[in-house]
Design an enzyme around this catalytic site. Structure first.
Site, PDB file in Angstrom:
ATOM      1  N   THR A 120       0.896  -1.355  -0.013  1.00 41.63           N
ATOM      2  CA  THR A 120      -0.003  -0.028   0.109  1.00 41.63           C
ATOM      3  C   THR A 120       0.572   1.129  -0.017  1.00 41.63           C
ATOM      4  O   THR A 120       1.816   1.107   0.471  1.00 41.63           O
ATOM      5  CB  THR A 120      -0.933   0.011   1.337  1.00 41.63           C
ATOM      6  OG1 THR A 120      -1.413   1.455   1.444  1.00 41.63           O
ATOM      7  CG2 THR A 120      -0.155  -0.348   2.507  1.00 41.63           C
ATOM      8  N   TYR A 144      -1.543   0.065  10.195  1.00 42.13           N
ATOM      9  CA  TYR A 144      -2.067  -0.425   9.048  1.00 42.13           C
ATOM     10  C   TYR A 144      -0.602  -0.429   8.240  1.00 42.13           C
ATOM     11  O   TYR A 144      -0.214  -1.432   7.449  1.00 42.13           O
ATOM     12  CB  TYR A 144      -3.091   0.024   8.338  1.00 42.13           C
ATOM     13  CG  TYR A 144      -3.400  -0.254   6.851  1.00 42.13           C
ATOM     14  CD1 TYR A 144      -3.431  -1.767   6.598  1.00 42.13           C
ATOM     15  CD2 TYR A 144      -3.278   0.574   5.917  1.00 42.13           C
ATOM     16  CE1 TYR A 144      -3.668  -2.174   5.325  1.00 42.13           C
ATOM     17  CE2 TYR A 144      -3.218   0.284   4.332  1.00 42.13           C
ATOM     18  CZ  TYR A 144      -3.499  -1.092   4.429  1.00 42.13           C
ATOM     19  OH  TYR A 144      -3.690  -1.719   2.786  1.00 42.13           O
TER      20      TYR A 144
END
Ligand code: UDP
Length: 330
Positions: A120, A144
């Site tokens: 990501t 995250y």
């Protein structure tokens, strides 16, 4: 030897995973979906066998890998709510990091040597330069992003030690839905901007709350690079073909190189749907950088990837088609 090319797709019943399964099947592979159905949907498994399981369950993984003897793994299974990761980091490190370790050790022990990993842009943190290229420093600002960065590091170490080759794909903001309307985005809870704005356009919600309008951007709202999920799926197939031919791990960004503010997304939804979308301005969300735009020239050059649905209106139109035709699932 198995002549069929099975690909183990963890998280294959989820949003990006299911679109990639369709692309894999179209390219002649058989996607074996391995999903615990915590966030995935069984109705989204359409292009190959379904095996229910969790990535933290080593025995279940052993069983499924032995059954299909996959040539590669596509690893989508992860928790991916930035805000939740700030509040409950343990959930993210246990599932994302520990779960990936269990998966990689199972691959190592069964001789599965190739993996495509869903990474990501959240691994970059607050960008120093826009657009962000792959060699930009990685300093995530939420658990995250940190969990995904840790997995990228683990992948490097597993390549050195066990010759497991990986392609890490660093996604910017996945959006849109299958152009043929077979699958689309359904999250519960839904936290993503475009489906939430579409909920307002269709009357399911009263308004959208903008998370902060005093960022240092053109209109004060956050800027993101939205990329169509089918273009993402196509990049995964190319990454797999790359690993089939070249035994070298690598990393690619996946974005369109265009940034749109939250207000621009809302305005485009109004244009596409013809509905008015009432707005409220709320507090900033923890862990949100002001601007994330990707430089994806590397995958364009090296894998000849070219986004087909880069226009924001087209992205939102496909999401809107899905949204309107799938009330049951939404
Ligand atoms: N956002 C917002 N209101 C919402 C949901 C999202 O203003 O109800 C903003 C969010 O702050 C971010 C952008 O929209 O700047 C995209 O958020 P999303 O959750 O879709 O994706 P993320 O960037 O977190 O991966």
């Amino acid at each position: 030897m198995n002549s069929k090319k099975y690909i183990l797709v963890t998280g294959g019943a989820g949003y990006i995973g299911s679109h990639t399964c369709k692309a894999l099947a179209q390219a002649g592979y058989i996607p074996v979906v391995y999903d615990n159905l915590v966030y995935g949907h069984e109705w989204a498994v359409k292009w190959g066998p379904f095996e229910k399981g969790d990535i933290t369950e080593r025995m279940r993984l052993d069983e499924v890998i032995a059954k299909y003897n996959p040539i590669a793994v596509m690893h989508f299974a992860a928790y991916a709510y930035v805000g939740e990761s700030v509040e409950n980091p343990g959930k993210y490190y246990r599932n994302n990091v520990y779960g990936s370790l269990v998966l990689l050790e199972a691959m190592r022990d069964h001789g599965v040597q190739k993996i495509i990993f869903s990474s990501t842009c959240a691994t970059y943190g607050v960008p120093k330069e826009i657009p962000i290229a792959e060699n930009h420093a990685q300093k995530p600002i939420n658990p995250y992003g940190t969990s995904k960065l840790m997995i990228e590091q683990i992948l490097k170490d597993f390549d050195t030690a066990h010759h497991i080759q990986s392609v890490s794909l660093r996604y910017f903001n996945a959006a849109g839905a299958d152009v043929e309307g077979e699958i689309g985005e359904v999250h519960d809870p839904e936290t993503h901007l475009i489906p939430l704005v579409l909920d307002v356009a269709s009357g399911k919600r009263s308004h959208v709350t903008i998370f902060g309008d005093d960022y240092e951007t053109k209109d004060g709202t956050c800027i993101r690079d939205y990329i169509h999920v089918t273009d993402l799926a196509d990049a995964h197939v190319r990454a797999l073909q790359y690993l089939e031919n070249i035994n070298q791990s690598t990393v690619f960004n996946l974005g369109n190189g265009n940034g749109f503010s939250v207000k621009e997304v809302v305005a485009t939804v109004e244009k596409v749907t013809g509905a008015e979308v009432p707005l409220e301005i709320g507090a900033k969300r923890a862990g949100d950088p002001a601007c994330l735009i990707g430089d994806a020239r590397k995958i364009q050059t090296e894998l000849q990837w070219k986004p087909k649905f880069s226009n924001l209106e087209t992205i939102i139109q496909t999401a809107w088609n899905w949204h309107q035709n799938n009330h049951k699932k939404n």
